[in-house]
Design a protein around this motif. Structure first.
Motif, PDB file in Angstrom:
ATOM      1  N   GLY A 126       0.809  -1.214   0.000  1.00 55.79           N
ATOM      2  CA  GLY A 126       0.000   0.000   0.000  1.00 55.79           C
ATOM      3  C   GLY A 126       0.839   1.258   0.000  1.00 55.79           C
ATOM      4  O   GLY A 126       0.342   2.343  -0.302  1.00 55.79           O
ATOM      5  N   GLY A 127       2.118   1.106   0.407  1.00 51.02           N
ATOM      6  CA  GLY A 127       2.999   2.257   0.440  1.00 51.02           C
ATOM      7  C   GLY A 127       2.673   3.246   1.545  1.00 51.02           C
ATOM      8  O   GLY A 127       3.115   4.391   1.492  1.00 51.02           O
ATOM      9  N   ARG A 128       1.889   2.801   2.539  1.00 47.01           N
ATOM     10  CA  ARG A 128       1.484   3.719   3.602  1.00 47.01           C
ATOM     11  C   ARG A 128       1.676   3.076   4.966  1.00 47.01           C
ATOM     12  O   ARG A 128       1.661   1.852   5.094  1.00 47.01           O
ATOM     13  N   MET A 129       1.850   3.914   5.975  1.00 47.74           N
ATOM     14  CA  MET A 129       1.934   3.419   7.345  1.00 47.74           C
ATOM     15  C   MET A 129       0.578   2.813   7.717  1.00 47.74           C
ATOM     16  O   MET A 129      -0.468   3.363   7.381  1.00 47.74           O
ATOM     17  N   PRO A 130       0.598   1.681   8.395  1.00 54.53           N
ATOM     18  CA  PRO A 130      -0.648   0.986   8.691  1.00 54.53           C
ATOM     19  C   PRO A 130      -1.470   1.653   9.795  1.00 54.53           C
ATOM     20  O   PRO A 130      -0.931   2.344  10.658  1.00 54.53           O
ATOM     21  N   VAL A 131      -2.755   1.418   9.731  1.00 52.30           N
ATOM     22  CA  VAL A 131      -3.678   1.738  10.819  1.00 52.30           C
ATOM     23  C   VAL A 131      -4.367   0.425  11.142  1.00 52.30           C
ATOM     24  O   VAL A 131      -5.036  -0.169  10.291  1.00 52.30           O
ATOM     25  N   THR A 132      -4.137  -0.053  12.368  1.00 55.16           N
ATOM     26  CA  THR A 132      -4.692  -1.337  12.789  1.00 55.16           C
ATOM     27  C   THR A 132      -5.363  -1.176  14.147  1.00 55.16           C
ATOM     28  O   THR A 132      -5.313  -0.107  14.760  1.00 55.16           O
ATOM     29  N   ARG A 133      -5.951  -2.249  14.632  1.00 52.34           N
ATOM     30  CA  ARG A 133      -6.578  -2.227  15.959  1.00 52.34           C
ATOM     31  C   ARG A 133      -5.553  -1.862  17.021  1.00 52.34           C
ATOM     32  O   ARG A 133      -5.840  -1.116  17.951  1.00 52.34           O
ATOM     33  N   LEU A 134      -4.331  -2.354  16.896  1.00 53.77           N
ATOM     34  CA  LEU A 134      -3.306  -2.107  17.896  1.00 53.77           C
ATOM     35  C   LEU A 134      -2.472  -0.858  17.610  1.00 53.77           C
ATOM     36  O   LEU A 134      -1.778  -0.363  18.488  1.00 53.77           O
ATOM     37  N   LEU A 135      -2.521  -0.360  16.397  1.00 55.35           N
ATOM     38  CA  LEU A 135      -1.860   0.895  16.016  1.00 55.35           C
ATOM     39  C   LEU A 135      -2.917   1.774  15.340  1.00 55.35           C
ATOM     40  O   LEU A 135      -2.907   1.961  14.124  1.00 55.35           O
ATOM     41  N   PRO A 136      -3.849   2.325  16.133  1.00 52.21           N
ATOM     42  CA  PRO A 136      -5.039   2.950  15.559  1.00 52.21           C
ATOM     43  C   PRO A 136      -4.867   4.360  14.990  1.00 52.21           C
ATOM     44  O   PRO A 136      -5.751   4.835  14.288  1.00 52.21           O
TER      45      PRO A 136
END
Length: 196
Positions: free
Chosen positions: A128-138
């Motif tokens: 995706g070329g982007r920093m992730p947004v996850t449940r643990l890194l919201p």
């Protein structure tokens, strides 16, 4: 000691009853209260956010407002059985200095952090070329408190560089423990118990 975040539950389960602990970046004091009430630990806290300090004090906890980056030098060496830093290392200006201070203040130190080498983080960047947004890194990259993206292998190397002994380590996949095999790729969070 229920309702603790998984990394805090690991720490709470392995702190000796009747010991002393300094929780650095203690938030509202959830871990401190669990240690005090469940194990008779003399728990003290250092927290940057004034609202969290007020919440912790209202629960009868001994917490002072302070900054891990500047205030840890005020504590005498070996003044606690444990120094605890949960989900805070990656938010500090100089994690190497913080780790040194932790193992100076506490006879042993617990450190937990999100693993930025987890496969979902890698895939988000690669595909995706982007920093992730996850449940643990919201939080999005521009709103996150995380200023250092530490991995399990990075942390092990830093501990070795500082001459620290890793007594134990735990790895979490979601909210469950996992085997250490391939932890740098598969674990979302890590917890380490260290001593000098």
């Amino acid at each position: 000691m229920n309702a603790l975040r998984p990394d805090l539950a690991v720490i709470a389960a392995h702190v000796d009853a009747g010991s002393s602990a300094l929780d650095i970046g203690c938030g509202d004091g959830t871990l401190m209260a669990a240690l005090r009430d469940g194990k008779g630990v003399d728990a003290r806290g250092l927290e940057l956010d004034a609202g969290n300090v007020a919440d912790a004090i209202s629960r009868g906890l001994s917490v002072v407002q302070g900054d891990a980056d500047t205030d840890l030098g005020d504590y005498p060496a070996a003044s606690f059985d444990y120094a605890i830093l949960s989900q805070t290392l990656q938010t500090t200006e100089r994690p190497d200095r913080i780790l040194h201070e932790l193992t100076r203040i506490g006879r042993r130190a617990f450190v937990s952090f999100p693993n930025f080498a987890h496969w979902r983080v890698r895939c988000s960047l690669m595909f995706g070329g982007r920093m992730p947004v996850t449940r643990l890194l919201p939080a999005r990259w521009y709103a996150t408190e995380n200023i250092h993206h530490v991995t399990i292998d990075d942390f092990r190397a830093l501990a070795a560089q500082q001459g620290l002994t890793i007594e134990r380590s735990w790895f979490l996949k979601g909210d469950r423990p996992m085997a250490p095999r391939a932890a740098n790729l598969l674990a979302e969070h890590a917890v380490f118990l260290l001593r000098r």
